[in-house]
Motif scaffolding. Structure first.
Motif, PDB file in Angstrom:
ATOM      1  N   TYR A  34       0.849  -1.193   0.000  1.00 25.82           N
ATOM      2  CA  TYR A  34       0.000   0.000   0.000  1.00 25.82           C
ATOM      3  C   TYR A  34       0.886   1.245   0.000  1.00 25.82           C
ATOM      4  O   TYR A  34       2.051   1.187   0.400  1.00 25.82           O
ATOM      5  CB  TYR A  34      -0.880   0.038   1.254  1.00 25.82           C
ATOM      6  CG  TYR A  34      -1.972  -1.008   1.279  1.00 25.82           C
ATOM      7  CD1 TYR A  34      -3.180  -0.809   0.601  1.00 25.82           C
ATOM      8  CD2 TYR A  34      -1.814  -2.189   1.995  1.00 25.82           C
ATOM      9  CE1 TYR A  34      -4.191  -1.757   0.641  1.00 25.82           C
ATOM     10  CE2 TYR A  34      -2.815  -3.145   2.038  1.00 25.82           C
ATOM     11  CZ  TYR A  34      -4.003  -2.923   1.353  1.00 25.82           C
ATOM     12  OH  TYR A  34      -4.999  -3.859   1.395  1.00 25.82           O
ATOM     13  N   ASP A  35       0.293   2.363  -0.412  1.00 26.09           N
ATOM     14  CA  ASP A  35       1.027   3.636  -0.349  1.00 26.09           C
ATOM     15  C   ASP A  35       1.172   4.107   1.095  1.00 26.09           C
ATOM     16  O   ASP A  35       2.123   4.792   1.447  1.00 26.09           O
ATOM     17  CB  ASP A  35       0.305   4.717  -1.170  1.00 26.09           C
ATOM     18  CG  ASP A  35       0.311   4.378  -2.657  1.00 26.09           C
ATOM     19  OD1 ASP A  35       1.185   3.578  -3.069  1.00 26.09           O
ATOM     20  OD2 ASP A  35      -0.568   4.880  -3.388  1.00 26.09           O
ATOM     21  N   ALA A  36       0.180   3.751   1.911  1.00 28.51           N
ATOM     22  CA  ALA A  36       0.258   4.072   3.345  1.00 28.51           C
ATOM     23  C   ALA A  36      -0.626   3.096   4.110  1.00 28.51           C
ATOM     24  O   ALA A  36      -1.628   2.623   3.577  1.00 28.51           O
ATOM     25  CB  ALA A  36      -0.202   5.502   3.608  1.00 28.51           C
ATOM     26  N   VAL A  37      -0.223   2.788   5.336  1.00 25.01           N
ATOM     27  CA  VAL A  37      -1.047   1.939   6.194  1.00 25.01           C
ATOM     28  C   VAL A  37      -1.276   2.665   7.510  1.00 25.01           C
ATOM     29  O   VAL A  37      -0.346   3.203   8.112  1.00 25.01           O
ATOM     30  CB  VAL A  37      -0.366   0.575   6.464  1.00 25.01           C
ATOM     31  CG1 VAL A  37      -1.171  -0.230   7.469  1.00 25.01           C
ATOM     32  CG2 VAL A  37      -0.206  -0.216   5.173  1.00 25.01           C
ATOM     33  N   ILE A  38      -2.529   2.709   7.922  1.00 22.69           N
ATOM     34  CA  ILE A  38      -2.885   3.282   9.221  1.00 22.69           C
ATOM     35  C   ILE A  38      -3.051   2.126  10.201  1.00 22.69           C
ATOM     36  O   ILE A  38      -3.804   1.191   9.937  1.00 22.69           O
ATOM     37  CB  ILE A  38      -4.213   4.080   9.129  1.00 22.69           C
ATOM     38  CG1 ILE A  38      -4.143   5.148   8.030  1.00 22.69           C
ATOM     39  CG2 ILE A  38      -4.565   4.690  10.475  1.00 22.69           C
ATOM     40  CD1 ILE A  38      -3.071   6.166   8.204  1.00 22.69           C
ATOM     41  N   VAL A  39      -2.355   2.197  11.321  1.00 22.16           N
ATOM     42  CA  VAL A  39      -2.457   1.158  12.340  1.00 22.16           C
ATOM     43  C   VAL A  39      -3.452   1.631  13.400  1.00 22.16           C
ATOM     44  O   VAL A  39      -3.195   2.596  14.117  1.00 22.16           O
ATOM     45  CB  VAL A  39      -1.084   0.878  12.986  1.00 22.16           C
ATOM     46  CG1 VAL A  39      -1.218  -0.165  14.085  1.00 22.16           C
ATOM     47  CG2 VAL A  39      -0.083   0.442  11.937  1.00 22.16           C
ATOM     48  N   GLY A  40      -4.604   0.968  13.459  1.00 22.01           N
ATOM     49  CA  GLY A  40      -5.622   1.339  14.438  1.00 22.01           C
ATOM     50  C   GLY A  40      -6.904   1.791  13.768  1.00 22.01           C
ATOM     51  O   GLY A  40      -6.928   2.822  13.105  1.00 22.01           O
ATOM     52  N   GLY A  41      -7.939   0.989  13.913  1.00 27.98           N
ATOM     53  CA  GLY A  41      -9.222   1.291  13.281  1.00 27.98           C
ATOM     54  C   GLY A  41     -10.225   1.863  14.253  1.00 27.98           C
ATOM     55  O   GLY A  41     -11.369   1.417  14.334  1.00 27.98           O
ATOM     56  N   VAL A 236       0.577   5.537  12.900  1.00 23.18           N
ATOM     57  CA  VAL A 236       0.129   4.761  14.061  1.00 23.18           C
ATOM     58  C   VAL A 236      -0.881   5.575  14.866  1.00 23.18           C
ATOM     59  O   VAL A 236      -0.588   6.681  15.319  1.00 23.18           O
ATOM     60  CB  VAL A 236       1.322   4.360  14.951  1.00 23.18           C
ATOM     61  CG1 VAL A 236       0.846   3.511  16.120  1.00 23.18           C
ATOM     62  CG2 VAL A 236       2.364   3.615  14.136  1.00 23.18           C
ATOM     63  N   VAL A 237      -2.077   5.032  14.996  1.00 22.77           N
ATOM     64  CA  VAL A 237      -3.144   5.697  15.741  1.00 22.77           C
ATOM     65  C   VAL A 237      -3.709   4.654  16.710  1.00 22.77           C
ATOM     66  O   VAL A 237      -4.841   4.210  16.588  1.00 22.77           O
ATOM     67  CB  VAL A 237      -4.260   6.204  14.803  1.00 22.77           C
ATOM     68  CG1 VAL A 237      -5.067   7.297  15.484  1.00 22.77           C
ATOM     69  CG2 VAL A 237      -3.694   6.732  13.497  1.00 22.77           C
ATOM     70  N   ALA A 238      -2.856   4.224  17.637  1.00 22.46           N
ATOM     71  CA  ALA A 238      -3.183   3.041  18.434  1.00 22.46           C
ATOM     72  C   ALA A 238      -3.526   3.353  19.886  1.00 22.46           C
ATOM     73  O   ALA A 238      -3.576   2.444  20.716  1.00 22.46           O
ATOM     74  CB  ALA A 238      -2.022   2.059  18.368  1.00 22.46           C
ATOM     75  N   ALA A 239      -3.770   4.616  20.199  1.00 21.46           N
ATOM     76  CA  ALA A 239      -4.189   5.035  21.553  1.00 21.46           C
ATOM     77  C   ALA A 239      -3.341   4.377  22.641  1.00 21.46           C
ATOM     78  O   ALA A 239      -2.127   4.501  22.624  1.00 21.46           O
ATOM     79  CB  ALA A 239      -5.671   4.761  21.740  1.00 21.46           C
ATOM     80  N   GLY A 240      -3.987   3.644  23.541  1.00 23.29           N
ATOM     81  CA  GLY A 240      -3.281   3.053  24.677  1.00 23.29           C
ATOM     82  C   GLY A 240      -2.151   2.126  24.298  1.00 23.29           C
ATOM     83  O   GLY A 240      -1.240   1.884  25.086  1.00 23.29           O
ATOM     84  N   HIS A 241      -2.181   1.586  23.093  1.00 21.18           N
ATOM     85  CA  HIS A 241      -1.138   0.660  22.662  1.00 21.18           C
ATOM     86  C   HIS A 241      -0.062   1.321  21.794  1.00 21.18           C
ATOM     87  O   HIS A 241       0.737   0.633  21.163  1.00 21.18           O
ATOM     88  CB  HIS A 241      -1.760  -0.535  21.911  1.00 21.18           C
ATOM     89  CG  HIS A 241      -2.377  -1.540  22.839  1.00 21.18           C
ATOM     90  ND1 HIS A 241      -3.521  -1.284  23.547  1.00 21.18           N
ATOM     91  CD2 HIS A 241      -1.980  -2.785  23.215  1.00 21.18           C
ATOM     92  CE1 HIS A 241      -3.825  -2.337  24.294  1.00 21.18           C
ATOM     93  NE2 HIS A 241      -2.908  -3.255  24.111  1.00 21.18           N
TER      94      HIS A 241
END
Lengths: 417, 91
Positions: A34-41, A236-241
């Protein structure tokens, strides 16, 4: 092609017993690259993907989520939205989000049930009064609607509050932001997921990140439970993790993850038509459309990833609630839960590039990230797409912990920590 | 919420204790010679481990003494408790 939700589609689907609604998002297997991957849905991650596709034409991107979308803190918060923060940088950040909230249901063609019912913050001692007056002035200088209320005005705005001078922490006044309010948290995640999916974003659930692959100082991809995904940009948008992912990449963040609790009562008829927050005694309450009182408690003071908290934290909050609202004394509580919040030393978030090229972090929202969801997604998408922060999130970089240019919002963050 | 075996007072409710964050972060010996990066590392950066972590705790509503704890943050299980100055148990 995504069908539009409207009164006509509602009638059409009612005629077929609501059995033929189109899937709101696909369930794809991950592509190799992918061109970009966001971690955290969660809300922030899905919003980031949505704005990357919509405003920056990055459609070959994916969101990977270890559980199901919106199942983390997005589905666990007390849904309060406001922008009455003290410092200019925060005012810009949170009010940017509030402005997007005001048109979000139309933009997403998804009813996020945004309700501008006002948020009132109470003062219980002289220092509270001084701090809240200062914050009101600061808000108004930044174009954010805020008014200071006397005890009588507080009582008039929310009659069930006990404003008697003989309670342990009497109400000495308060502030009111009328544009503030609440929204339906699940709908925010679902609306952004549906919008992003319609523009070609792959939303991959049950896909946990196990490693971040680096080539020297740049990112090459991520190892997941569904295999290796090659990409040059990882947000990375993984809050507590967040720290867990950072440790995989060999980075350290100024975060501590702690349990934050909330609880709801049995549903009752409408009794409180606004949101009332009280930092000093740590009680905040609103009422959901179902009729439940939604009550936010505090954080535990130790690091934990257990998504549950200590009983005495809930007890303390309920003590304060009962003193302020004696009318609730016979309410029964229905459910209690915890979420893991990533707390920054200055109670402000991090939306930033890192020392590793192509690795971006959106974290540190601590106890109050829900309100910023649309703005956070918009600004983080800008940061990832341009490899440079937007001017509204420039102050929220990681380097502020080196330069000392902190954005101290402990006073405006409603949960003491 | 859990029980903590204070090395001075015995087993007490966690409510009596105050968490003091990550343990074994040594104060810089030559503070005047530290760079801004090193200060940031010392003051703000934390491991924040999901799993076994070394921490400091204080028996705030008891003997008020500090001690160290090894705890699994993924399930709040306490692995070991040892006094300040003692060597941390190997994992």
């Amino acid at each position: 092609m995504r069908n539009k939700y409207s009164v006509f589609s509602l009638i059409k689907n009612a005629l077929s017993y609501h059995e033929n609604w189109q899937r709101a998002w696909k369930d794809p297997a991950p592509k190799k690259e992918y061109d970009a991957v966001i971690v955290g849905g969660g809300g922030h991650g899905l919003a980031t993907a949505y704005y990357l596709a919509k405003k920056h034409n990055m459609n070959n991107i994916a969101v990977v989520e270890k559980g199901w979308i919106g199942g983390g803190n997005t589905g666990r918060n007390t849904t309060i939205i406001r922008s009455n923060y003290l410092w200019d940088a925060s005012a810009g950040l949170y009010d940017h989000a509030l402005k997007i909230w005001e048109g979000l249901s139309q933009e997403l063609n998804y009813n996020v049930m945004f309700s501008q019912r006002g948020v009132m913050n109470l003062a219980h001692n002289l220092q509270d009064v001084r701090d809240l007056k200062r914050r009101t002035h600061a808000n108004r200088l930044n174009g954010i609607d805020a008014v200071y209320l006397s005890t009588e005005e507080v009582k008039k705005f929310c009659p069930i509050i006990n404003t008697s001078p003989d309670i342990r922490y009497p109400v000495l006044g308060g502030t009111l932001q009328r544009r503030a309010g609440t929204a339906r948290h699940d709908a925010v995640a679902w609306g952004y997921a549906r919008g992003a999916d319609a523009m070609g974003v792959d939303i991959i659930q049950n896909c946990e990140v196990k490693g971040v692959k680096r080539n020297g100082d740049s990112v090459e991809g991520i190892e997941t439970t569904k295999g290796f995904i090659k990409t040059k940009k990882v947000g990375v948008v993984a809050a507590g993790h967040s720290s867990v992912i950072a440790n995989m990449a060999g980075l350290r963040l100024p975060l501590e993850s702690k349990p934050l609790q909330a609880l709801v009562s049995e549903p009752v008829k409408p009794i409180i038509d606004t949101v009332v927050m009280s930092n000093a005694v740590h009680a905040y309450v609103s009422q959901s459309d179902k009729g439940e009182l939604v009550i936010g408690a505090g954080t535990d003071d130790y690091v934990s990833y257990t998504q549950k908290g200590s009983h005495q934290i809930v007890e303390g909050t309920l003590n304060a609630i009962l003193e302020l609202y004696p009318i609730f004394s016979r309410m029964r509580m229905l459910r209690q839960w915890g979420g893991i919040v990533d707390i920054c030393p200055d109670a402000s978030p991090i939306l930033s590039k890192t020392s590793i090229k192509g690795l971006y972090f959106n974290c540190g929202w601590g106890t109050g990230g829900f309100k910023a969801t649309p703005g956070s997604g918009d600004l983080f998408a800008h940061t990832i797409a341009n490899d440079e922060p937007h001017k509204l999130n420039a102050a929220f970089n990681l380097n502020r912990f080196v330069s000392g240019d902190l954005v101290d919002e402990h006073g405006a963050a409603a949960v003491a920590h | 919420m859990f029980l903590i075996n204070c090395p001075y007072c015995g087993e007490r409710d966690q409510q009596e204790f105050k968490a003091g964050g990550e343990a074994h972060i040594e104060r810089p010996k030559q503070p005047t010679e530290l760079s801004d990066d090193e200060w940031a590392e010392y003051l703000f950066m934390r491991k924040n481990i999901k799993g076994v972590q070394f921490e400091r705790w204080n028996h705030a509503h008891g003997c008020r003494k500090w001690f160290n704890m090894v705890r699994d943050t993924s399930n709040d299980e306490i692995k070991a408790i040892y006094k300040m100055g003692e060597k941390p148990p190997s994992q």
